[in-house]
Design a protein around this motif. Structure first.
Motif, mmCIF file in Angstrom:
data_model
loop_
_atom_site.group_PDB
_atom_site.id
_atom_site.type_symbol
_atom_site.label_atom_id
_atom_site.label_comp_id
_atom_site.label_asym_id
_atom_site.label_seq_id
_atom_site.Cartn_x
_atom_site.Cartn_y
_atom_site.Cartn_z
ATOM 1 N N ALA A 159 0.885 -1.178 0.000
ATOM 2 C CA ALA A 159 0.000 0.000 0.000
ATOM 3 C C ALA A 159 0.914 1.216 0.000
ATOM 4 O O ALA A 159 1.860 1.293 0.789
ATOM 5 C CB ALA A 159 -0.907 -0.005 1.216
ATOM 6 N N LEU A 178 -4.366 -9.437 0.169
ATOM 7 C CA LEU A 178 -4.785 -8.045 0.332
ATOM 8 C C LEU A 178 -6.269 -7.929 -0.014
ATOM 9 O O LEU A 178 -6.687 -8.380 -1.078
ATOM 10 C CB LEU A 178 -3.966 -7.126 -0.580
ATOM 11 N N VAL A 180 -9.694 -5.251 -0.210
ATOM 12 C CA VAL A 180 -10.092 -3.847 -0.297
ATOM 13 C C VAL A 180 -11.606 -3.787 -0.115
ATOM 14 O O VAL A 180 -12.300 -4.791 -0.296
ATOM 15 C CB VAL A 180 -9.694 -3.219 -1.659
ATOM 16 N N CYS A 189 -8.424 -0.736 2.919
ATOM 17 C CA CYS A 189 -7.715 -1.955 2.512
ATOM 18 C C CYS A 189 -7.062 -2.571 3.740
ATOM 19 O O CYS A 189 -6.830 -1.887 4.746
ATOM 20 C CB CYS A 189 -6.660 -1.659 1.449
ATOM 21 N N LEU A 214 -7.428 3.501 -4.364
ATOM 22 C CA LEU A 214 -8.446 3.819 -3.373
ATOM 23 C C LEU A 214 -8.508 5.331 -3.228
ATOM 24 O O LEU A 214 -7.472 5.984 -2.985
ATOM 25 C CB LEU A 214 -8.075 3.218 -2.015
#
Ligand code: M6R
Length: 610
Positions: A159, A178, A180, A189, A214
């Motif tokens: 990230a 991962l 989200v 996330c 994001l």
């Protein structure tokens, strides 16, 4: 392994991120940190040790801003200190990472030559440098991360924030998990669902090769080819406790099923498939020692001792060095003959077991070199040893060791191959076969677990009321028999004995009658015929024989009450497969009895008393 959280929305996020990290504490970590973008600048706060230290630092120095990332680190490359903690900030880029970058040595060399000032010992900081380098070249954050990824080999969940792009987090995944999601007007996330549950239950697990951007109330996912993909969010209905265990009932079961990934991490960057060899850099021992060493002593306790027994077998067989294996508590007490031509291999998941630590330290004081085979980075044994070969199994929460055992076996085999090749005792073709076998191993472990779970659960129900259980094996299957017995005792409190199958008629056969389940570990190997004779001896006394065999062994199936099949593999690799049904058996018996599987009575995860 490590934990990641990220938030971009309208709320001040530092506390939210901190609480998200608290929800990931169960995974184990040794430092933690946050990076928050206040619209102009990125502020970073990190602390070694318990997360409360980060909390106190945050109380003293609040981080304003509504976009941020957080991380709990479980050290794999570099000590667990503040400098190595994530996020790593390079120029205007801040980044957190889970996973292991395989080509970190080359990357460090290349970046240093290009003038980068690298502050930490981590592989992660190198990724931050790569992204910053691309942004200086004019790319935006998404393109810069994508370009940096093209240089990476290994596993990652990332990230990333950039100073010039407030209100945006770019994430990427390959090999490490991962997820989200959208939570009101925030996009979030995390590496694991539990961190997200108080914010949202609508999440999407990224696939390998995918990236996402994001922003406030917006989530865009991109496929490996860089094109936007439309993937629906999925509703998670796990309770927070189930979520911590990824839906498994206990950590032990989760860790049993994590073994394919854990072994992949042990192997990562260490197999040289082109040369049919093992990369020695990380072992850290002087290659000259490979030639000069005259004797190897392996010292360990409990499950690690069983792995060490296999280590001896590998070292003698492949490297032709005299090796002995001993319980650390006995070794240190008997004034052993050790000196400068000896190598002591201290095998320990925690790296803190006092008997193993003291045994190795005393040997070192007498001039022996010490190699630690350890899971926890910078643990006491790692700090004391001349070199440490990490198993990279990730934190193990269940007291009963499972993934740490199989990764220890793999690490010891890698070491023996390395030693054998340098000593000229292991022919290239044989080494290449073993290397290929190791490369196939994670998939075989996955398949064995998938194929045997239900069968073993049924066996466990059938045998759950047994008072005594015997486990037998020969050669490399003898430590597996010991481990099967230890697992059963420690979590189900059923009396179990592991024996070398050849010892049966020297005593234990007196125990066998129609009430005693006898597990015989009998893969097709050099001892197979003799083990079958021992199996017959148990059968002739009405023992209820269950055999762990190589797939397709119909002869064994005809002779036993039940067989559990594992895939065919090299003799050296079979312990990693044959132990899996025994781990599952212990687990299902304990679960059936309703014992405290993850924290069995009287036991501790780390034994720091003598
Ligand atoms: O941390 P270590 O590997 O040195 O620990 C050694 C033993 O205490 C440990 O393996 C113990 O036997 C486990 N509970 C086995 O499941």
């Amino acid at each position: 392994m490590c934990g990641i959280v990220g938030y971009v929305g309208s709320e001040p996020c530092a506390r939210l991120l901190y609480e998200g990290l608290q929800r990931l504490e169960y995974r184990g970590y040794d430092s933690a940190g946050l990076a928050v973008h206040d619209g102009t600048e990125i502020h970073v706060l990190r602390a070694a040790g318990k997360i409360e230290r980060l909390g106190r630092a945050l109380a003293e120095r609040p981080l304003p801003g509504t976009t941020g990332i957080g991380h709990t680190r479980w050290a794999t490359h570099g000590r667990p200190n503040e400098t190595n903690a994530h996020p790593h900030r390079v120029d205007g880029v801040a980044l957190v990472h889970n996973g292991i970058i395989e080509n970190h040595v080359e990357l460090r060399r290349r970046l240093t030559a290009a003038g980068a000032r690298i502050q930490s010992e981590t592989d992660t900081e190198l990724v931050a440098h790569l992204v910053a380098e691309r942004m200086r070249g004019g790319l935006d954050l998404l393109a810069a991360v994508r370009a940096a990824l093209a240089e990476l080999r290994g596993a990652y969940a990332l990230a990333v924030l950039a100073r010039g792009e407030p209100g945006r987090i770019v994430v990427a995944k390959s090999g490490s998990p991962l997820v989200v999601g959208l939570a009101g007007d925030a996009a979030v996330c995390a590496s694991d669902v539990p961190a997200l549950l108080p914010w949202t239950r609508d999440v999407l697990a990224l696939e390998d090769g995918e990236m996402a951007v994001l922003e406030r109330a917006s989530l865009r996912v991109y496929g490996p080819d860089g094109r936007a993909v439309d993937r629906p969010l999925r509703r998670i209905d796990w309770s927070p406790v189930m979520a911590e265990k990824a839906g498994f009932k206990h950590f032990m079961l989760k860790e049993i099923f994590e073994q394919p990934r854990a072994i992949e991490d042990t192997l990562r960057g260490r197999l040289d498939r082109a040369a049919g060899d093992v990369h020695g850099d990380e072992i850290g021992l002087d290659p000259a020692l490979a030639q000069s060493v005259e004797r190897v002593h392996l010292v360990a306790c409990g499950t690690s001792h069983h792995a060490a027994m296999l280590g001896r077998w590998y070292i003698e067989r492949l490297a032709r060095v005299a090796a002995n294996v001993e319980l650390a508590s006995e070794f240190r007490g008997r004034d052993p003959v050790v000196g400068p031509r000896d190598l002591v291999v201290a095998v320990s998941q925690s790296g803190e077991t006092i008997d193993t630590l003291v045994a190795a330290r005393e040997a070192r004081e007498r001039g022996a070199a010490v190699l630690g085979v350890v899971n926890v980075v910078d643990s006491a044994i790692a700090r004391m040893a001349d070199a440490t070969f990490y198993t990279h199994a990730g934190p193990e929460i269940g007291v009963a060791s499972t993934k740490c055992f199989t990764t220890q076996i793999v690490a010891l085999l890698l070491f023996a191959i390395w030693l054998g090749r340098r000593r000229g005792t292991l022919p290239a073709a044989r080494a290449a076969e073993l290397v290929e076998g190791l490369a196939r191993l994670p998939a075989q472990v996955h398949e064995t677990l998938r194929a045997t779970r239900q069968l073993v659960a049924n066996l466990a129900r059938r045998h759950a009321d047994a008072r005594d259980v015997l486990f037998l094996g020969r050669g490399p299957s003898y430590p597996v028999a010991l481990e099967g017995a230890l697992k059963l005792k420690e979590i189900s409190y059923v009396h179990a004995e592991g024996y070398a199958a050849g010892e049966m008629k020297h005593g234990p056969i007196a125990l066998v009658d129609a009430s005693v389940p006898v597990f015989v570990v009998a893969p097709r190997d050099a001892s197979y015929e003799r083990v079958m004779s021992n199996l017959e001896e148990a059968r002739a006394r009405d023992g209820r024989v269950v055999a762990i065999v190589t797939e397709g062994d119909e002869a064994a199936a005809r002779r036993c009450e039940a067989v559990v099949e594992v895939p065919a593999c090299a003799e050296e690799l079979s312990p990693v497969l044959t132990v899996l049904p025994l781990q599952l058996f212990a687990y299902f018996v304990a679960d059936h009895k309703g014992t405290d599987v993850d924290q069995p009575r009287n036991l501790a995860k780390t034994v720091t008393v003598e």
